[in-house]
Design an enzyme around this catalytic site. Structure first.
Site, PDB file in Angstrom:
ATOM      1  N   ASP A   1       0.808  -1.222   0.000  1.00 53.91           N
ATOM      2  CA  ASP A   1       0.000   0.000   0.000  1.00 53.91           C
ATOM      3  C   ASP A   1       0.840   1.270   0.000  1.00 53.91           C
ATOM      4  O   ASP A   1       0.607   2.169  -0.807  1.00 53.91           O
ATOM      5  CB  ASP A   1      -0.948   0.018   1.210  1.00 53.91           C
ATOM      6  CG  ASP A   1      -2.027  -1.036   1.087  1.00 53.91           C
ATOM      7  OD1 ASP A   1      -2.647  -1.119   0.013  1.00 53.91           O
ATOM      8  OD2 ASP A   1      -2.238  -1.775   2.053  1.00 53.91           O
TER       9      ASP A   1
ATOM     10  N   SER B   1      -3.904  -8.485   7.848  1.00 59.36           N
ATOM     11  CA  SER B   1      -3.353  -7.150   8.043  1.00 59.36           C
ATOM     12  C   SER B   1      -2.562  -7.205   9.345  1.00 59.36           C
ATOM     13  O   SER B   1      -3.122  -7.450  10.411  1.00 59.36           O
ATOM     14  CB  SER B   1      -4.487  -6.125   8.123  1.00 59.36           C
ATOM     15  OG  SER B   1      -3.962  -4.910   8.579  1.00 59.36           O
TER      16      SER B   1
HETATM   17  N1  ARG Z   1      -6.909  -2.747  16.371  1.00 61.13           N
HETATM   18  C1  ARG Z   1      -5.614  -2.474  16.857  1.00 61.13           C
HETATM   19  C2  ARG Z   1      -5.498  -1.044  17.298  1.00 61.13           C
HETATM   20  O1  ARG Z   1      -6.334  -0.272  16.992  1.00 61.13           O
HETATM   21  C3  ARG Z   1      -4.534  -2.862  15.897  1.00 61.13           C
HETATM   22  C4  ARG Z   1      -4.449  -2.122  14.610  1.00 61.13           C
HETATM   23  C5  ARG Z   1      -3.337  -2.663  13.845  1.00 61.13           C
HETATM   24  N2  ARG Z   1      -3.212  -2.174  12.520  1.00 61.13           N
HETATM   25  C6  ARG Z   1      -3.136  -2.985  11.465  1.00 61.13           C
HETATM   26  N3  ARG Z   1      -2.956  -2.445  10.304  1.00 61.13           N
HETATM   27  N4  ARG Z   1      -3.233  -4.286  11.571  1.00 61.13           N
HETATM   28  O2  ARG Z   1      -4.597  -0.655  17.996  1.00 61.13           O
END
Ligand code: ARG
Length: 408
Positions: free
Chosen positions: A14, A175
Site C-alpha cells: 500500500d 493485516s
Molecule cells: N486494532 C488495533 C489497534 O487499533 C490494531 C491495529 C493494527 N493495525 C493494522 N494495520 N493491523 O490498535
C-alpha cells in the site's frame, strides 16, 4: 519548486504504491519516512532502496527502537495499560511516535503535506492525525487509501502498470502490524469470530502446548520501571527484546479478542505480546506489595483512563500528560524484585521482595508473633457497617408505613 509530502512508509504494497499515487495526484515530491519501532522483518536499507525505486524523491530511515521502548512502552507499563482488560496497546503506542517523526521531517524539509496509508475504518488514522494536529497543526494530511480510492485491487494494478518492485503475490491474507511491544493480526478467516485462529496467524509466539520446561526469571524494578533480568542490568529495549524471545518460546501473550474501535465498530484481533504481558504481570504484582491501598485503587482507575486516551489517539492530550505525571509520582516506591515462572502460555508470579514493601509479616501472620491487635477490629467493624444499618432500618420503616411486606 514543487511541494513536498512526507509519507509514513512501511515498505509494504500500500505505501509503496502510495508514493507514485500521491505524486500523480498532488504533483508534490514524496519523501518516504520509514521508522523502526522493532517490527523486525526487512532491514531499513532495503526498505529505503524500495522507496526510491518506487519513485520517492528521497527516503529517510530512523532507528527509533530505544525511543519507542523508553518513551512509549515504559509509560504504558507504568499504567499497566490493557485496553478492555486485554490488549496492551501495541499499535496505539507506535502511532504517536511515528507522528512525531513525520512532524519533524516535515519541518526539516519544509513540507506542507504529510501522508499515511490507513483506511477509514481503523484507529490508526485517528492516532496519526490527532498526533499531527497537536505537533504540526499547519501541515495538511492526505490519506490515499481512505480519501482517493486507492483500493487493494487498484494498488495491485498500479504496481503492475508502473513495474514497481513489490511482490504482490507474497502478500499475507492478514493485516499485520508489529513492533517491540507486540504484534497485531486481523482480517482473513479471523473475520469469522467463531473460527479459531489458524496456526499461521502467529509470529511472535510458539504453541503454548509445546511442553517446553519452565523458565524461572527474576525481574528487577526501580521506581516502577524494569531494570534487570536475573540481576543483569538492561535497557528497556534490551529487556523487552530478551523477554519477547524468552516468553514467546513458551507461547505467552497470545490474545484473541473482539475489540471496540474508536470509530464505532467491533473487530476481531489476534495479538501477541510476550514481553508486555510478563512485564505487566510482574509490575502489577510489585505495585500490590509497595503501593498504599488507596493510591493503588485510584491508580487502577487512572491506568484505565490513560489506556483509553492512548487507544483513542489522544497521546498528546493534556489529560494524558497529567496522568503520566501522576503515574511517575505514584510509582516512586515500586522498587524490588519479582520472580516469574514462564510455562505453558502463562507467566505466573512465584515470589516478590522489596526494600519498600508494605507487607508486614508481623501484622499478616496467623502464627505466634502476631502483632495485629484484634480488639481494634470489633469497634471498627461496627462503625463501618453503621451507615448501611441506619439506611436499611429507614427503608424497612417506610415500607411498613406504605404497607409493603418485609422481603426478609
Ligand atoms: N486494532 C488495533 C489497534 O487499533 C490494531 C491495529 C493494527 N493495525 C493494522 N494495520 N493491523 O490498535
Amino acid at each position: 519548486m514543487p511541494d513536498k509530502v512526507v509519507l509514513a512508509y512501511s515498505g509494504g504494497l500500500d505505501t509503496s504504491v502510495a508514493i507514485g499515487w500521491i505524486a500523480e495526484q498532488t504533483g508534490a515530491e514524496v519523501i518516504a519516512l520509514a521508522v523502526d519501532v522493532g517490527q523486525g522483518g526487512e532491514d531499513l536499507d532495503t526498505i529505503r532502496a524500495r522507496a526510491l525505486a518506487c519513485g520517492a524523491a528521497d527516503a529517510e530511515v530512523v532507528d527509533a527502537r530505544d525511543e519507542f521502548a523508553a518513551g512509549y512502552c515504559m509509560p504504558a507499563l507504568l499504567a499497566n495499560a490493557l485496553y478492555m482488560d486485554s490488549y496492551p496497546l501495541v499499535s496505539a503506542l507506535s502511532r504517536p511516535l511515528i507522528a512525531g517523526h513525520l512532524a519533524r521531517v516535515a519541518r526539516e524539509r519544509g513540507a506542507t503535506l504529510v501522508a499515511h496509508g490507513c483506511t477509514g475504518k481503523g484507529n490508526d488514522q485517528v492516532r496519526f492525525e490527532a498526533g499531527l494536529a497537536a505537533l504540526a497543526p499547519d501541515v495538511r494530511v492526505i490519506a490515499p487509501v481512505r480519501d482517493s480510492g486507492m483500493t487493494r485491487d487498484k494498488a495491485i494494478a498500479f504496481a503492475a502498470e508502473k513495474g514497481l518492485p513489490i511482490n504482490v503475490t507474497a502478500r499475507s491474507p492478514y493485516s499485520i502490524d508489529q513492533n517491540l511491544w507486540g504484534r497485531s493480526c486481523e482480517t482473513g478467516h479471523l473475520e469469522d469470530i467463531w473460527e479459531a485462529p489458524h496456526d499461521d496467524v502467529y509470529g511472535y509466539t510458539d504453541d503454548p502446548a509445546n511442553g517446553k520446561p519452565a523458565d524461572d526469571i527474576v525481574l528487577g524494578f526501580a521506581g516502577g520501571l524494569p531494570v534487570s533480568i536475573d540481576g543483569r542490568q538492561l535497557s528497556p529495549l534490551q529487556l523487552i527484546t530478551e523477554l519477547n524471545a524468552l516468553a514467546g518460546a513458551h507461547g505467552i501473550g497470545r490474545i484473541d479478542m473482539v475489540e471496540d474501535r474508536l470509530i464505532g465498530i467491533k473487530s476481531r484481533e489476534i495479538y501477541e505480546a510476550p514481553a508486555a504481558i510478563v512485564l505487566i504481570t510482574a509490575h502489577a504484582e510489585l505495585e500490590g506489595v509497595c503501593m498504599e491501598r488507596d493510591l493503588a485503587r485510584f491508580k487502577r482507575t487512572c491506568g484505565q483512563r490513560w489506556t483509553e486516551l492512548v487507544y483513542d489517539g489522544l497521546w498528546f492530550s493534556p489529560l494524558k500528560q497529567a496522568l503520566d505525571a501522576f503515574m511517575r509520582q505514584a510509582s516512586q516506591h515500586v522498587t524490588g524484585e519479582v520472580r516469574v515462572r514462564l510455562q505453558g502460555g502463562r507467566a505466573v508470579v512465584t515470589g516478590r521482595r522489596s526494600p519498600a514493601s508494605l507487607y508486614d509479616y508481623e501484622l499478616a501472620t496467623y502464627d505466634t508473633g502476631d502483632m495485629f491487635n484484634q480488639d481494634l477490629a470489633k469497634g471498627f467493624v461496627e462503625l463501618w457497617g453503621m451507615p448501611s444499618k441506619i439506611a436499611s432500618a429507614r427503608d424497612r420503616k417506610l415500607a411498613s408505613a406504605a404497607g409493603v411486606p418485609d422481603p426478609a
